[in-house]
Scaffold this motif. Structure first.
Motif, mmCIF file in Angstrom:
data_model
loop_
_atom_site.group_PDB
_atom_site.id
_atom_site.type_symbol
_atom_site.label_atom_id
_atom_site.label_comp_id
_atom_site.label_asym_id
_atom_site.label_seq_id
_atom_site.Cartn_x
_atom_site.Cartn_y
_atom_site.Cartn_z
ATOM 1 N N ARG A 62 -7.017 -1.153 -5.816
ATOM 2 C CA ARG A 62 -7.836 0.170 -4.933
ATOM 3 C C ARG A 62 -8.786 -0.468 -4.117
ATOM 4 O O ARG A 62 -8.908 -1.326 -4.792
ATOM 5 C CB ARG A 62 -8.412 0.977 -5.566
ATOM 6 C CG ARG A 62 -8.792 2.253 -4.807
ATOM 7 C CD ARG A 62 -10.164 3.363 -5.720
ATOM 8 N NE ARG A 62 -10.834 3.694 -4.407
ATOM 9 C CZ ARG A 62 -11.280 4.869 -5.150
ATOM 10 N NH1 ARG A 62 -10.694 6.046 -5.602
ATOM 11 N NH2 ARG A 62 -12.126 5.612 -3.979
ATOM 12 N N TRP A 63 -8.441 -0.120 -2.779
ATOM 13 C CA TRP A 63 -9.168 -0.964 -1.564
ATOM 14 C C TRP A 63 -10.366 -0.149 -0.593
ATOM 15 O O TRP A 63 -9.154 1.159 -0.286
ATOM 16 C CB TRP A 63 -8.769 -2.472 -0.964
ATOM 17 C CG TRP A 63 -8.350 -3.005 -1.763
ATOM 18 C CD1 TRP A 63 -8.865 -4.293 -2.028
ATOM 19 C CD2 TRP A 63 -7.337 -3.498 -2.276
ATOM 20 N NE1 TRP A 63 -8.046 -4.832 -2.608
ATOM 21 C CE2 TRP A 63 -6.792 -4.610 -2.780
ATOM 22 C CE3 TRP A 63 -6.333 -2.532 -2.291
ATOM 23 C CZ2 TRP A 63 -6.421 -4.434 -3.757
ATOM 24 C CZ3 TRP A 63 -4.402 -2.825 -3.081
ATOM 25 C CH2 TRP A 63 -4.936 -4.395 -4.019
ATOM 26 N N ASP A 64 -11.533 -0.080 -0.658
ATOM 27 C CA ASP A 64 -11.737 1.050 -0.188
ATOM 28 C C ASP A 64 -12.732 0.445 1.326
ATOM 29 O O ASP A 64 -13.488 -0.541 1.003
ATOM 30 C CB ASP A 64 -13.058 2.178 -0.941
ATOM 31 C CG ASP A 64 -12.628 2.432 -1.918
ATOM 32 O OD1 ASP A 64 -13.288 3.748 -2.034
ATOM 33 O OD2 ASP A 64 -11.457 2.100 -2.512
ATOM 34 N N ILE A 79 0.551 -1.238 -0.045
ATOM 35 C CA ILE A 79 -0.072 0.245 0.041
ATOM 36 C C ILE A 79 0.863 1.546 0.166
ATOM 37 O O ILE A 79 1.758 1.397 0.750
ATOM 38 C CB ILE A 79 -0.608 0.004 1.473
ATOM 39 C CG1 ILE A 79 -1.243 -0.983 1.553
ATOM 40 C CG2 ILE A 79 -1.833 1.259 1.233
ATOM 41 C CD1 ILE A 79 -2.685 -1.513 0.353
ATOM 42 N N VAL A 102 -9.360 5.036 1.617
ATOM 43 C CA VAL A 102 -8.792 3.944 0.934
ATOM 44 C C VAL A 102 -7.869 3.944 0.625
ATOM 45 O O VAL A 102 -6.593 5.007 1.291
ATOM 46 C CB VAL A 102 -8.690 5.637 -0.889
ATOM 47 C CG1 VAL A 102 -8.725 4.917 -1.829
ATOM 48 C CG2 VAL A 102 -10.811 6.108 -0.386
ATOM 49 N N LEU A 144 -4.382 2.738 -1.413
ATOM 50 C CA LEU A 144 -4.187 2.449 -2.963
ATOM 51 C C LEU A 144 -2.410 1.281 -2.996
ATOM 52 O O LEU A 144 -1.765 1.840 -2.076
ATOM 53 C CB LEU A 144 -4.051 3.258 -4.010
ATOM 54 C CG LEU A 144 -4.789 4.434 -4.244
ATOM 55 C CD1 LEU A 144 -4.511 5.953 -4.736
ATOM 56 C CD2 LEU A 144 -5.908 3.895 -4.577
#
Length: 138
Positions: free
Chosen positions: A106-108, A59, A98, A100
């Motif tokens: 991408r993960w929310d 990340i 968020v 990245l």
């Protein structure tokens, strides 16, 4: 012969409160839910990033709602890597973080407010990762 083992001390840090959605082929609005213990990003972010699946990659950037989190530098060293911290006003998703990872995605994550009770947090975290609950709300 009997050997006495000293009691195992409790962990110095409480367990991370994180639920991730099952991996699927369809896009999701939320990839999981995170219930931090405070709004201190410098204290909360390292355990979160350390607990993420290795498949998510490194990340490199984290974006948080600037209104919710305490002040933090623009970068921090986490898990032997530099992570860029971005603060944004997200009126459409004020309670998300968020993540990245270049080349990975991408993960929310839903951020469950740290000051709510376990009884309130549980259903929020379950709904964030449960497709059936999401389908009922839409």
């Amino acid at each position: 012969m009997i050997t006495t083992v000293p009691p195992v001390p409790p962990p110095s840090h409480p367990l991370l409160r994180l639920r991730l959605a099952p991996h699927g082929t369809l896009p999701r609005r939320l990839d999981g839910a995170w219930w931090p213990r405070s709004y201190d990003l410098l204290a909360e972010l390292p355990p979160l990033l350390a607990a993420l699946p290795r498949a998510w990659g490194h990340i490199a950037s984290v974006t948080v709602n600037s209104a919710a989190w305490s002040a933090a530098p623009g970068r921090m060293f986490v898990c032997n890597q530099v992570v860029r911290l971005r603060r944004a006003v997200a009126p459409h998703a004020p309670n998300t973080v968020v993540l990245l990872a270049p080349g990975h995605g991408r993960w929310d994550l839903l951020v469950v407010p740290p000051d709510i009770t376990e009884e309130e947090a549980g259903p929020l975290m379950t709904a964030a990762v449960d497709d059936r609950a999401r389908d009922r709300q839409e």
